[in-house]
Enzyme design. Sequence first.
Site, PDB file in Angstrom:
ATOM      1  CG  ASN A  62      -0.510  -0.255   2.660  1.00  0.00           C
ATOM      2  OD1 ASN A  62       0.401  -1.138   2.915  1.00  0.00           O
ATOM      3  ND2 ASN A  62      -0.954   0.682   3.679  1.00  0.00           N
ATOM      4  CB  CYS A  73      -5.101  -1.280  -1.651  1.00  0.00           C
ATOM      5  SG  CYS A  73      -6.622  -0.241  -1.058  1.00  0.00           S
ATOM      6  CD  GLU A  75      -5.273  -5.777  -1.102  1.00  0.00           C
ATOM      7  OE1 GLU A  75      -5.934  -6.558  -0.082  1.00  0.00           O
ATOM      8  OE2 GLU A  75      -4.843  -4.815  -1.328  1.00  0.00           O
TER       9      GLU A  75
END
Length: 160
Positions: A62, A73, A75
């Site tokens: 992040n 983020c 991901e």
Amino acid sequence: MKEIEIKSTLQVFDSFEELPLDVQSLMEQSFKIRDQAYAPYSEFLVGAALLLENNEIVLGNNQENACYPSGLCAERVAIYAAGANFPGVPIIRMALSAKSLKHQLVTPTPPCGACRQAIAEYEINQKKPIEIYFMGETGKVVKSYSLANLLPLIFDNSYL
């Protein structure tokens, strides 16, 4: 009126050590990149490690910003890096780990809603499920066989 029941099936491992060795290796990479996250405001560190079909590993963590919506983020950092650097190569598996600098995080921490939607785009386009493993700093690890288990009513391009 009709009622619809939606079910998700997840596997829960009691600890990191219970994971298959290849998943442990991927999760360890998420630990390393997590600890390099830029999170001076939330002090909440997240790492993502993706295994691609070509055996490449793509990492992300992040990245916060004083203007909160400008951050990203872990991901999405990882999945967008995979899409940019390895276009069209399917994502097989994701390992996600989270850590708080304020307290010990032992609860498995799933992707947020925005990340679920971003992952959904890739899973739908590649026409193959993406395994997702997620955990806190220690403790249990949750496995989802597909993003669809975490976001059962996916918004995709069929609605456009």
